[in-house]
Design an enzyme around this catalytic site. Structure first.
Site, mmCIF file in Angstrom:
data_model
loop_
_atom_site.group_PDB
_atom_site.id
_atom_site.type_symbol
_atom_site.label_atom_id
_atom_site.label_comp_id
_atom_site.label_asym_id
_atom_site.label_seq_id
_atom_site.Cartn_x
_atom_site.Cartn_y
_atom_site.Cartn_z
ATOM 1 C CD GLU A 76 0.398 1.058 3.111
ATOM 2 O OE1 GLU A 76 0.018 2.163 2.680
ATOM 3 O OE2 GLU A 76 1.296 0.928 3.955
ATOM 4 C CE LYS A 113 4.785 0.912 2.341
ATOM 5 N NZ LYS A 113 3.952 2.105 2.244
ATOM 6 C CB CYS A 151 5.603 4.230 7.926
ATOM 7 S SG CYS A 151 4.008 3.487 8.302
#
Length: 320
Positions: A161, A220, A276
């Site tokens: 994502e 990612k 993150c």
């Protein structure tokens, strides 16, 4: 290409919940079930007070909840019924053992894989949605391959994502790209086509990027590392502005108008913010170190060092 009738998502957190609610809204012919071991979280998803807040999320949930979108703690039944199974569980940084403080802890990913292997039958497409280190898919495949079930077959895909807090629903409905990685075998490519077909209900096909599994997983981590790098870079320039009399906002605006650079993530701030960026950069550093790419690891370590330095400077009363 397989016709997808049912999707299961293991993990009803910030990624799994919004991602699958949007899939349910955009694909009304597909039944989507989001499952989690946390009963309170599932209860909240089934209430008027959702467990997370994102602009537009409530409306999306209410438009399809109870129709083709369901939230449940019955994980085993959801796994058995699903054609596609998303794994969207937490991958925290290890707190002990090899890689402590840097490497991603895959214990929840591994637990999901074992549960799928135990209860699933037939053919399943299993999709990594969680942020994972490179070759995490290989761990999942090994767990499946160890199953003694003769009637279980599978393909493992990577589909990371790219959501930002506060814009998650718009990010999902109007993505810059959808990234899908899988095996370069015929079976792997068919699985990629199947998952691509789900997204192509609303995402233009030219925005669906397909790669091998490892490229998808690394993309990612790299995306988050590059964004973190931009924040550390502008924070370093902020320190220079302070001693030269330049205005960091004016400098950021000036360089941001250059199309080669762009204006996003050039806001000087107190560190990265969120959870993150630092976690993923540390994971990238650990990956480089384990592969003996020590100069590369040192480069990304400096990004973390600059970030921590900006936080320390602010705590001393200096604006960076």
């Amino acid at each position: 290409m397989m016709q997808v009738k049912r999707i299961c998502c293991i993990g009803a957190g910030y990624v799994g919940g919004p991602s699958c609610t949007v899939i349910a809204q955009m694909c009304p012919e597909i039944t989507v079930t989001v499952v989690d071991v946390n009963e309170d979280r599932i209860r909240a998803w089934n209430s008027e007070q959702l467990p997370i807040f994102e602009p537009g999320l409530q409306a999306v949930v209410e438009s399809c909840r109870g129709k083709n979108l369901f939230f449940s703690t019955n994980i085993n039944d959801a796994i058995r019924d699903a054609d596609i199974i998303f794994i969207s569980v937490n991958t925290p940084t290890k707190t002990f053992g090899i890689g402590k403080g840097r490497a991603a802890d895959l214990k929840y990913i591994e637990a999901c894989a074992r549960q799928i292997a135990e209860v699933a039958d037939g053919y399943k497409i299993v999709v990594e949605k969680s942020t994972v280190p490179v070759r995490a898919a290989e761990i999942i495949r090994r767990i499946f391959s160890a199953s003694i079930k003769f009637n279980l077959s599978f393909q493992v895909l990577s589909n990371p994502e790219f959501l930002a807090e506060g814009t998650a629903i718009n990010d999902l409905k109007n993505p810059d790209r959808v990234l899908i990685g899988g095996d370069e075998t015929l079976e792997g490519q068919e699985a990629i086509k199947t998952l691509s077909g789900v997204y192509e209900h609303w995402v233009p096909s030219n925005k669906v990027i397909t790669t091998n599994t490892w490229s998808s997983e690394l993309s990612k981590l790299t995306a988050n590392a590059f964004l973190a790098q931009r924040i550390s870079s502008i924070n370093s320039i902020s320190a220079l502005c302070e001693v030269t009399g330049a205005d960091v906002e004016e400098v950021a605006h000036a360089i941001g108008t250059d199309k080669r650079i762009g204006s996003r993530f050039l806001k000087a701030s107190i560190g990265f913010g969120g959870s993150c960026f630092q976690k993923d950069v540390l994971n990238l550093i650990y990956l480089c170190e384990t592969l003996n790419l020590h100069d590369v690891a040192k480069y990304w370590q400096q990004v973390i060092k600059l970030d921590l330095g900006s936080i320390k400077e602010h705590s001393r009363g200096r604006i960076v």
